[in-house]
Design an enzyme around this catalytic site. Sequence first.
Site, PDB file in Angstrom:
ATOM      1  N   CYS A   1     -15.550  11.819  -0.700  1.00  0.00           N
ATOM      2  CA  CYS A   1     -15.335  10.476  -0.163  1.00  0.00           C
ATOM      3  C   CYS A   1     -15.452  10.756   1.751  1.00  0.00           C
ATOM      4  CB  CYS A   1     -14.264   9.398  -0.976  1.00  0.00           C
ATOM      5  SG  CYS A   1     -13.693   7.927   0.413  1.00  0.00           S
TER       6      CYS A   1
ATOM      7  N   CYS B   1     -25.758  -3.866 -11.355  1.00  0.00           N
ATOM      8  CA  CYS B   1     -25.624  -3.721  -9.993  1.00  0.00           C
ATOM      9  C   CYS B   1     -25.291  -2.293 -10.087  1.00  0.00           C
ATOM     10  CB  CYS B   1     -24.938  -4.310  -9.358  1.00  0.00           C
ATOM     11  SG  CYS B   1     -25.546  -4.052  -7.777  1.00  0.00           S
TER      12      CYS B   1
ATOM     13  N   CYS C   1     -20.417   1.702   0.903  1.00  0.00           N
ATOM     14  CA  CYS C   1     -20.164   0.909  -0.483  1.00  0.00           C
ATOM     15  C   CYS C   1     -19.404  -0.571  -0.675  1.00  0.00           C
ATOM     16  CB  CYS C   1     -19.208   2.083  -1.329  1.00  0.00           C
ATOM     17  SG  CYS C   1     -17.299   2.171  -1.271  1.00  0.00           S
TER      18      CYS C   1
ATOM     19  N   CYS D   1     -21.864  -4.163  -1.415  1.00  0.00           N
ATOM     20  CA  CYS D   1     -22.312  -5.174  -2.279  1.00  0.00           C
ATOM     21  C   CYS D   1     -22.988  -6.068  -2.283  1.00  0.00           C
ATOM     22  CB  CYS D   1     -20.498  -5.156  -2.819  1.00  0.00           C
ATOM     23  SG  CYS D   1     -19.780  -5.998  -3.633  1.00  0.00           S
TER      24      CYS D   1
ATOM     25  N   CYS E   1     -23.216   0.206  -4.298  1.00  0.00           N
ATOM     26  CA  CYS E   1     -22.187   0.464  -3.846  1.00  0.00           C
ATOM     27  C   CYS E   1     -22.405   1.979  -4.100  1.00  0.00           C
ATOM     28  CB  CYS E   1     -20.992   0.280  -4.465  1.00  0.00           C
ATOM     29  SG  CYS E   1     -20.705   0.197  -6.448  1.00  0.00           S
TER      30      CYS E   1
ATOM     31  N   CYS F   1     -19.896  -7.111 -12.140  1.00  0.00           N
ATOM     32  CA  CYS F   1     -20.801  -6.269 -11.745  1.00  0.00           C
ATOM     33  C   CYS F   1     -22.341  -5.874 -12.422  1.00  0.00           C
ATOM     34  CB  CYS F   1     -20.228  -4.564 -11.869  1.00  0.00           C
ATOM     35  SG  CYS F   1     -18.998  -4.462 -10.292  1.00  0.00           S
TER      36      CYS F   1
ATOM     37  N   ASP G   1       1.438  -0.759  -0.008  1.00  0.00           N
ATOM     38  CA  ASP G   1       0.093  -0.234   0.294  1.00  0.00           C
ATOM     39  C   ASP G   1       1.062   1.813   0.261  1.00  0.00           C
ATOM     40  OD1 ASP G   1      -2.281   1.239  -0.003  1.00  0.00           O
ATOM     41  OD2 ASP G   1      -2.367   1.272   1.982  1.00  0.00           O
TER      42      ASP G   1
END
Length: 394
Positions: A234, A211, A264, A268, A214, A208, A154
């Site tokens: 966000c 859909c 979000c 899912c 999210c 996805c 990360d």
Amino acid sequence: MRISTSDKDRPTSAPSQKTEERKRKLTAFLRQEALAQGFDLCRITLPDSIPEAPARLAEFVAARRHGTMAWMEETLERRADPRTLWSEVRSIVMFGLNYGPEEDPRSILDKPDRAAISVYARNRDYHDVIKGRLKEIATRFAARAGADVKVFVDTAPVMEKPLAAAAGLGWQGKHTNLVSRSHGSWLFLGSLFTTEALEIDTPERDHCGSCRACLDACPTAAFPAPYQIDARRCISYLTIEHKGPIDPDLRPLIGNRIYGCDDCLAACPWNKFAAEASEMKLKAREDLKEPSIAFLLTLDDAAFRSLFSGSPVKRIGRDRFVRNVLMAAGNSGRSDLIAPCQRLLDDGSPVVRAMAVWALSRLMPQAGFAALRAAKSNDEDAEVRAEWQMTEQC
């Protein structure tokens, strides 16, 4: 981290059949090591497998959707191609660790006296946990293969989500996070770069469909379009990365989310197919599942550091954290939080004092708040004074 071996230890060239057998054995070894270290997924891709990702990132930065995260712009070129980061890399191994919660994390949003901390941050910092496990794998793999390796989690300029999708761990959903058919939206990612040629996995296609769960779940409308995110709206960005004042129009929408946001991810539909997590999965600390807002408002720097020792929450510091808690207090509608918020008007941190003003403007009766403003509004800090002035216009 890089582990090197001398040239004399490197395997010599060999016929194709022998080379393929070597690839197979080393790939199988890596997968076994991944399972032994508690990873749920381990798949492999090539360093040139994400040719479309750099353009998408450049467009994101050009639109200023990265907010104040200057490091994204500064490392743009290095993120464009893994070979820019390390020219010798031949294979990239992507690892996934399931951190799915035992319950829907959105249930706390109906408890205004409680603070919502994102699922991933309710225990030890995943950067440290995953990097430690990757180092174990890297050490064993380097000894077995005689190859050089580097591991990343990360913090390095590695585009982990596109690489994970290219390796087949999942696909990037409309919320831009990775979605797995076996683990839903709850995966920590880590990578191992190596000079060794390994067996390559196929990418996962997008599942996805039509859909948009999210997208519709986001409280602040941070998705301008499917597969696009504007970090400036966000909640995860605002409560973790953003250091300055938070847009007053967004504050009421943040509710009691004080560190990150899971909405979000939790929305899912693929989460319902999530496989059982490894025994080595990080378990949430009980005291971080539903902490009291009243208690968190009392934290000074020493108490904050003690409570969040080893936690990713500690990285944002006490002042920014209490700023977030005050925002939750202001959204709570609870009169019992007036006293602890009022005490913070004398806090040493301007960012704390400013948000205390906003919280009290929403919690106190109008006459009482007007009297408080007359007594306290001449603050030495310009941002705090601006917050007081804003309340006069309400």
